[in-house]
Design a protein around this motif. Structure first.
Motif, PDB file in Angstrom:
ATOM      1  N   ASP A  62       0.923  -1.051  -0.113  1.00  0.00           N
ATOM      2  CA  ASP A  62      -0.073   0.075   0.037  1.00  0.00           C
ATOM      3  C   ASP A  62       0.699   1.420   0.001  1.00  0.00           C
ATOM      4  O   ASP A  62       0.204   2.350  -0.441  1.00  0.00           O
ATOM      5  CB  ASP A  62      -0.871  -0.004   1.159  1.00  0.00           C
ATOM      6  CG  ASP A  62      -1.854  -1.197   0.900  1.00  0.00           C
ATOM      7  OD1 ASP A  62      -2.202  -1.494  -0.076  1.00  0.00           O
ATOM      8  OD2 ASP A  62      -2.566  -1.457   2.215  1.00  0.00           O
ATOM      9  N   ASP A  63       2.143   1.291   0.294  1.00  0.00           N
ATOM     10  CA  ASP A  63       2.866   2.471   0.796  1.00  0.00           C
ATOM     11  C   ASP A  63       4.243   2.671  -0.191  1.00  0.00           C
ATOM     12  O   ASP A  63       5.136   3.421   0.171  1.00  0.00           O
ATOM     13  CB  ASP A  63       3.146   2.628   2.053  1.00  0.00           C
ATOM     14  CG  ASP A  63       3.913   1.712   2.795  1.00  0.00           C
ATOM     15  OD1 ASP A  63       4.240   0.410   1.916  1.00  0.00           O
ATOM     16  OD2 ASP A  63       4.373   1.902   3.901  1.00  0.00           O
ATOM     17  N   ASN A  64       4.422   1.719  -1.136  1.00  0.00           N
ATOM     18  CA  ASN A  64       5.754   1.717  -1.932  1.00  0.00           C
ATOM     19  C   ASN A  64       5.786   2.092  -3.349  1.00  0.00           C
ATOM     20  O   ASN A  64       6.864   1.891  -4.023  1.00  0.00           O
ATOM     21  CB  ASN A  64       6.340   0.153  -1.774  1.00  0.00           C
ATOM     22  CG  ASN A  64       5.714  -0.779  -2.558  1.00  0.00           C
ATOM     23  OD1 ASN A  64       4.775  -0.816  -3.416  1.00  0.00           O
ATOM     24  ND2 ASN A  64       6.183  -2.093  -2.410  1.00  0.00           N
ATOM     25  N   GLN A  65       4.536   2.793  -3.702  1.00  0.00           N
ATOM     26  CA  GLN A  65       4.378   3.443  -5.124  1.00  0.00           C
ATOM     27  C   GLN A  65       4.820   2.266  -6.146  1.00  0.00           C
ATOM     28  O   GLN A  65       5.888   2.771  -6.964  1.00  0.00           O
ATOM     29  CB  GLN A  65       5.190   4.699  -5.337  1.00  0.00           C
ATOM     30  CG  GLN A  65       4.891   5.811  -6.110  1.00  0.00           C
ATOM     31  CD  GLN A  65       5.331   6.944  -6.131  1.00  0.00           C
ATOM     32  OE1 GLN A  65       6.599   7.080  -5.762  1.00  0.00           O
ATOM     33  NE2 GLN A  65       4.608   7.835  -6.295  1.00  0.00           N
ATOM     34  N   TRP A  66       4.277   1.418  -6.108  1.00  0.00           N
ATOM     35  CA  TRP A  66       4.686   0.314  -7.390  1.00  0.00           C
ATOM     36  C   TRP A  66       4.325   0.745  -8.738  1.00  0.00           C
ATOM     37  O   TRP A  66       3.182   1.380  -9.054  1.00  0.00           O
ATOM     38  CB  TRP A  66       3.862  -0.907  -7.139  1.00  0.00           C
ATOM     39  CG  TRP A  66       4.389  -2.270  -7.599  1.00  0.00           C
ATOM     40  CD1 TRP A  66       3.757  -2.901  -8.809  1.00  0.00           C
ATOM     41  CD2 TRP A  66       5.329  -2.983  -7.381  1.00  0.00           C
ATOM     42  NE1 TRP A  66       4.686  -3.920  -9.292  1.00  0.00           N
ATOM     43  CE2 TRP A  66       5.401  -4.214  -8.295  1.00  0.00           C
ATOM     44  CE3 TRP A  66       6.475  -2.834  -6.212  1.00  0.00           C
ATOM     45  CZ2 TRP A  66       6.419  -4.862  -8.304  1.00  0.00           C
ATOM     46  CZ3 TRP A  66       7.213  -3.811  -6.010  1.00  0.00           C
ATOM     47  CH2 TRP A  66       7.566  -4.792  -7.076  1.00  0.00           C
ATOM     48  N   VAL A  67       5.126   0.703  -9.521  1.00  0.00           N
ATOM     49  CA  VAL A  67       5.067   1.011 -10.988  1.00  0.00           C
ATOM     50  C   VAL A  67       5.276  -0.032 -11.766  1.00  0.00           C
ATOM     51  O   VAL A  67       6.275  -0.657 -11.655  1.00  0.00           O
ATOM     52  CB  VAL A  67       5.996   2.379 -11.282  1.00  0.00           C
ATOM     53  CG1 VAL A  67       5.870   2.841 -12.719  1.00  0.00           C
ATOM     54  CG2 VAL A  67       5.770   3.498 -10.347  1.00  0.00           C
ATOM     55  N   VAL A  68       4.396  -0.293 -12.903  1.00  0.00           N
ATOM     56  CA  VAL A  68       4.693  -1.160 -13.923  1.00  0.00           C
ATOM     57  C   VAL A  68       4.899  -0.340 -15.113  1.00  0.00           C
ATOM     58  O   VAL A  68       4.032   0.272 -15.500  1.00  0.00           O
ATOM     59  CB  VAL A  68       3.551  -2.139 -14.207  1.00  0.00           C
ATOM     60  CG1 VAL A  68       3.659  -3.099 -15.259  1.00  0.00           C
ATOM     61  CG2 VAL A  68       3.207  -3.070 -12.932  1.00  0.00           C
ATOM     62  N   GLU A  69       5.895  -0.313 -15.460  1.00  0.00           N
ATOM     63  CA  GLU A  69       6.495   0.719 -16.596  1.00  0.00           C
ATOM     64  C   GLU A  69       6.365  -0.089 -18.020  1.00  0.00           C
ATOM     65  O   GLU A  69       6.856  -1.085 -18.160  1.00  0.00           O
ATOM     66  CB  GLU A  69       7.812   1.185 -16.467  1.00  0.00           C
ATOM     67  CG  GLU A  69       8.480   2.526 -17.168  1.00  0.00           C
ATOM     68  CD  GLU A  69       7.373   3.593 -16.950  1.00  0.00           C
ATOM     69  OE1 GLU A  69       6.675   4.107 -17.662  1.00  0.00           O
ATOM     70  OE2 GLU A  69       7.537   4.065 -16.084  1.00  0.00           O
TER      71      GLU A  69
END
Length: 185
Positions: A128-135
């Protein structure tokens, strides 16, 4: 999800310039080779060194780039091509050692990736708090820290952004294509 275990052998061998005997079926090697080279632009393909995750050299190269297919434990597609600066960075990241870029380095991931935290270099999955990004397709640029000052860190800003700001592993992500949106968005 990625594992750092997979990186250790291949990055170490690539950084050392290891030359190993090819093994395995020709078809499997060809598939790995093609996947690894799909990470970069066509003009770089012929001169790139290609190393698989077992450390086997699939193609000797001369242009200073080392390409790798997706890690075998990754469900998706995430091949990459790294220059010398990026290989040094990857080795430091893998071994949790300090790293400071002294010059620019460029890496290619033109097939995109399966995701990473934008703030935690060692996060293995979305929280919830690690700013996951699938680029989607992107370049990555390493630069001396002073050149990163003032750059955006928001991956949704519509352009380049600094990933892992304030860590030894900070770098610029440069999207070159649209991100795949998660199902249901």
């Amino acid at each position: 999800m990625r594992t750092r275990i997979s990186w250790r052998g291949a990055i170490g061998l690539a950084a050392a310039g290891a030359s190993l005997v090819m093994a395995g079926s020709a078809a499997a090697q060809s598939d790995k080779l093609q996947e690894a080279l799909s990470a970069t632009w066509p003009g770089m393909v012929e001169g790139a060194t290609v190393v698989d995750w077992e450390g086997k050299v699939l193609q000797e190269g001369s242009n200073g780039y080392t390409c790798m297919p997706s890690p075998p434990d990754l469900a998706g597609n995430a091949p990459m091509c790294l220059d010398e600066v990026w290989l040094a960075w990857a080795k430091a990241w893998q071994n949790e050692e300090p790293f400071t870029a002294d010059r620019l380095g460029i890496a290619y991931m033109l097939q995109g990736d399966e995701g990473a935290s934008n703030i935690d270099p060692y996060a293995m999955q979305e929280t919830d708090d690690n700013q996951w990004v699938v680029e989607g397709p992107h370049l990555m640029v390493i630069a001396p820290p002073e050149l990163l000052e003032g750059m955006p860190t928001d991956p949704d800003n519509g352009g380049p952004y600094v990933m892992w700001e304030g860590t030894d592993y900070q770098h610029i992500m440069v999207p070159v294509g649209a991100r795949d949106e998660p199902e249901g968005d």
